[in-house]
Enzyme design. Structure first.
Site, short mmCIF file in Angstrom:
data_model
loop_
_atom_site.label_atom_id
_atom_site.label_comp_id
_atom_site.label_asym_id
_atom_site.label_seq_id
_atom_site.Cartn_x
_atom_site.Cartn_y
_atom_site.Cartn_z
N GLU A 1 4.30 106.80 16.33
CA GLU A 1 4.46 106.16 17.66
C GLU A 1 6.33 106.04 18.37
OE1 GLU A 1 3.27 103.37 19.65
OE2 GLU A 1 4.57 103.95 20.66
N GLU B 1 3.82 88.33 16.10
CA GLU B 1 3.06 89.15 14.93
C GLU B 1 3.63 89.13 13.88
OE1 GLU B 1 3.43 93.51 17.08
OE2 GLU B 1 1.41 93.07 18.43
N ARG C 1 7.75 89.72 19.50
CA ARG C 1 6.27 89.80 18.92
C ARG C 1 6.59 89.07 18.23
NH1 ARG C 1 5.39 95.29 21.02
NH2 ARG C 1 6.65 95.87 23.19
N ARG D 1 13.75 101.71 16.11
CA ARG D 1 12.63 102.42 15.38
C ARG D 1 13.00 104.25 15.92
NH1 ARG D 1 6.58 101.26 17.01
NH2 ARG D 1 6.26 99.36 15.56
N ARG E 1 7.75 99.16 9.86
CA ARG E 1 7.87 100.02 11.37
C ARG E 1 7.59 98.60 11.93
NH1 ARG E 1 5.48 103.45 14.08
NH2 ARG E 1 4.50 102.62 15.76
N HIS E 2 7.04 96.99 11.53
CA HIS E 2 7.16 96.30 12.67
C HIS E 2 8.24 95.11 12.34
CE1 HIS E 2 2.91 97.63 13.74
NE2 HIS E 2 3.62 97.04 14.64
N SER F 1 6.09 104.42 24.27
CA SER F 1 4.69 103.90 24.70
C SER F 1 4.90 104.35 26.39
CB SER F 1 4.03 103.14 24.81
OG SER F 1 2.50 103.34 24.62
#
Lengths: 433, 433
Positions: free
Chosen positions: A356, A207, A205, A407, A213-214, A359
């Site tokens: 979370e 991002e 990712r 996670r 948490r990323h 998903s």
């Protein structure tokens, strides 16, 4: 006598024979041993014995009466970080500070810069052994349910399934990117007749998320399966899988969990034998009653998720639950709408300690509906025609989910930073070591 | 009665109720069923029964007397490839040709273009189930030997450990590349105190190799371990591991192997209970005696490897063996030289059916020697200083190896192309699907 043979590799090291006295430890050997820098690698020859008095400050039940010590590889005299410092809990440091003593606090970045040393702390040894166990249990559970383990390509044409930012590169002159999930490929494997598949592999990712948490690269645990009657079949797999993982860790990794607890104290995760499932509507109703208004057709932000986690823990006594039937508008275009109300979707998120981690959803397996939904979501269907076409060769109803390995471990152990559960983490600022 | 519930997802499909007669199959239903395009997904409601006469052309022992058929997802009338064509063996096609009949031969590229259909052939279903079993056995064996499963980053700064060409990309403005092996990271994990580690993950090679055995992305099975006395400890692990894998496949995957054999006939792999080990010198001596001269301090080319495979099979009755003690000059700079003759190295390759599948060695764990060897190999040591430094914090002697999952399956089943054992292969020409 435990005899350690001279290693082949030692011919290239300075080997010092210290003492050959048959009884006792010579002064010469003691002098040599104490001269060795910390973290040097040694071979020891000696006699294993049961100590007369229990050994202090250790859990070992035996001792070795040393006859010989060989230095295999000498560490540099001053290490960039001290293992003792890196192993200390925050509580110890604070206690010492209150007593007026100043202890070294090794920051997260310094740890990562010298990860090869930092990984030697008892807590880190335990964290990555736990991580390995989570993956093992994940695989074991899936294999017992007739899933087939697959490996999908990470180098893909175009830009993955859209959404998150991707890493782009040139592939022999063609534009390519790194897969931001195995989504399309695990669906194609289902179309390819495998019925149930799972994958463990890296997910990328690009991002610019600088949070606790990323990560820009993490280990994805993914599953996809045919749905026979209802997408709750996917939720049932998640229920069985995670209860099995939690139970396995609590029962078989006690020593590791205690070790982590010593440096990073945490409360054991509260979970139910049969995982709680709440609808999204029930979730926002609970939040509303507690004073937090959520847009009914919108999504939960991180803060609302945290609060819902607290409310669910109070009311139901669990920190692990499934929230399902999300508004269609907040899910990806390939999510199956609910049959009774297309404003909602056959989808779900799963939470641990208010965060979370999973998903998932039933996917649209009908080419016409997929085209319609893509268009409604502003995606030009012609750009994803090969994806849509793959459902026209005979595609069963199916659904699945994805979860980040780091996670799971972070939240099970209530660690405060995902960098603690990634061996060599990658975030927007970090690409080394 | 085996009742299939109406699926939620069906609300969005055209559902046709064909027959509700309590006994027998109505003409209407037969008409509907025969009108369905091949590969359409159906739900069937009916009575499971034991047939009076054995069923032909199938291995199933029961039949379903159909009462109702629902079409869940209709395939397009003409599929780009026909499953029957894709499942045929070369022998069948040739036999038909000799009888003057022309059968469709589905080429490798066409298969890959429509992989979601091609994967449904019995042989492909078997190949990827075998692949999953190889990985499972690999993991199981390592876990039983106290290895810890790790995940190293695939996004790395610089250009991996040198050698093969790498895929380059931009990482938030920094130059980065895709790992061409987990080499440095598994070594750092050993320095980090894990003693024995393994990894299963993608490996990226930007090589323009258009052969039957090269891919630009494949699944690497890697291991690294502390060496206590001799690098043969690593060879022993390989011996135990592969004998366990071969035995497991032969004993527990009989059905899958037979299925593959029907489309792609092959002879079972010959291997010994205790794996044969030959020195590189013995290998080139065998080749010399058979008329092939090899430069004593050079390397074997693919042709020489093939020939040596045949000679070893004839002489020792095995198609799986280890060739060790390679000349130092043909191995990477981080390979440990032999203690008795530094022109040779503590290294080995492993062969199946005359093709190399594993490369392994003891690594240099001494910073000074590593610097010296890098310089001798024309590598500027300052560009790899962080790698070299990591051995100065206390590094045990260690060694390891890497093997490609696709190659193991390809060679065990004597398949002629590695694209047959990669779910969605990536080669210099192929990036889709």
């Amino acid at each position: 006598m435990a005899f350690v043979v001279l290693r082949e590799s030692m011919s290239t090291v300075q080997c010092v024979l210290v003492a050959s006295a048959d009884a006792g430890v010579s002064t010469q050997m003691v002098r040599f041993a104490t001269s060795l820098s910390k973290e040097s690698i040694v071979d020891v020859e000696g006699v294993v014995s049961l100590p007369k008095e229990p050994l202090k400050a250790t859990t070992q039940q035996v001792e070795i009466q040393v006859r010989k010590i060989y230095c295999i590889n000498r560490a540099i005299p001053t290490l960039p970080i001290n293992l003792e410092d890196a192993s200390r809990s925050e509580a110890e440091i604070e206690k010492a500070e209150q007593a007026g003593e100043k202890l070294v606090r090794v920051g997260q970045d310094t740890r990562l810069n010298y990860r090869a040393i930092d990984l030697r702390t008892p807590a880190n040894q335990a964290i990555f052994r736990i991580q390995c166990q989570v993956e093992n249990k994940f695989r074991e559970y899936f294999l017992s349910k007739n899933f087939v383990g697959i490996h999908s390509p990470k180098l893909i044409a175009g830009s993955s399934e859209g959404g998150a930012a991707v890493f782009k590169l040139q592939y022999n002159g063609q534009p390519a990117c790194l897969a931001q999930s195995p989504q399309l490929y695990k669906q194609m494997a289902i179309c390819g007749g495998f019925e149930r598949v799972f994958e463990v592999g890296p997910v990328f990712r690009a991002e610019n998320s600088n949070t606790h948490r990323h990560l820009c690269e993490f280990v994805g645990l993914d599953a996809e399966m045919e749905i026979k009657e209802h997408y709750f079949e996917v939720c049932d797999i998640i229920d069985g899988l995670f209860v099995a993982i939690f139970k396995h860790l609590n029962e078989n990794c006690k020593k590791e969990l205690e070790t982590i607890n010593r440096q990073y104290p945490f409360e054991p995760l509260k979970y139910l034998e049969k995982t709680l499932k709440l609808t999204y509507e029930e979730g926002i109703q609970m939040l509303k009653e507690a004073g937090t208004e959520i847009e009914p057709m919108g999504d939960l932000n991180t803060e609302a998720e945290k609060k819902l986690g607290r409310l669910v823990k109070e009311k139901y006594g669990t920190e692990f639950f499934i929230l399902y039937r999300y508004p269609l508008a907040v899910r990806p275009f390939y999510t199956m709408p609910c049959y009774d109300n297309p404003a909602y979707s056959n989808s779900f998120d799963v939470f641990i300690r208010g965060e979370e981690i999973i998903s998932g959803a039933q996917r649209i397996h009908l080419p016409e509906l997929l085209t319609k939904r893509a268009t409604e979501c502003g995606i030009d269907a012609s750009t994803i025609s090969s994806y849509i076409e793959s459902f026209s060769y005979g595609a069963p109803p199916h659904g699945g989910f994805g979860v980040g390995l780091e996670r799971v471990v972070m939240l099970f152990c209530a660690l405060n930073n995902i960098r603690k559960t990634s061996l060599f983490p990658r975030d927007p600022q970090r690409l080394v070591p």
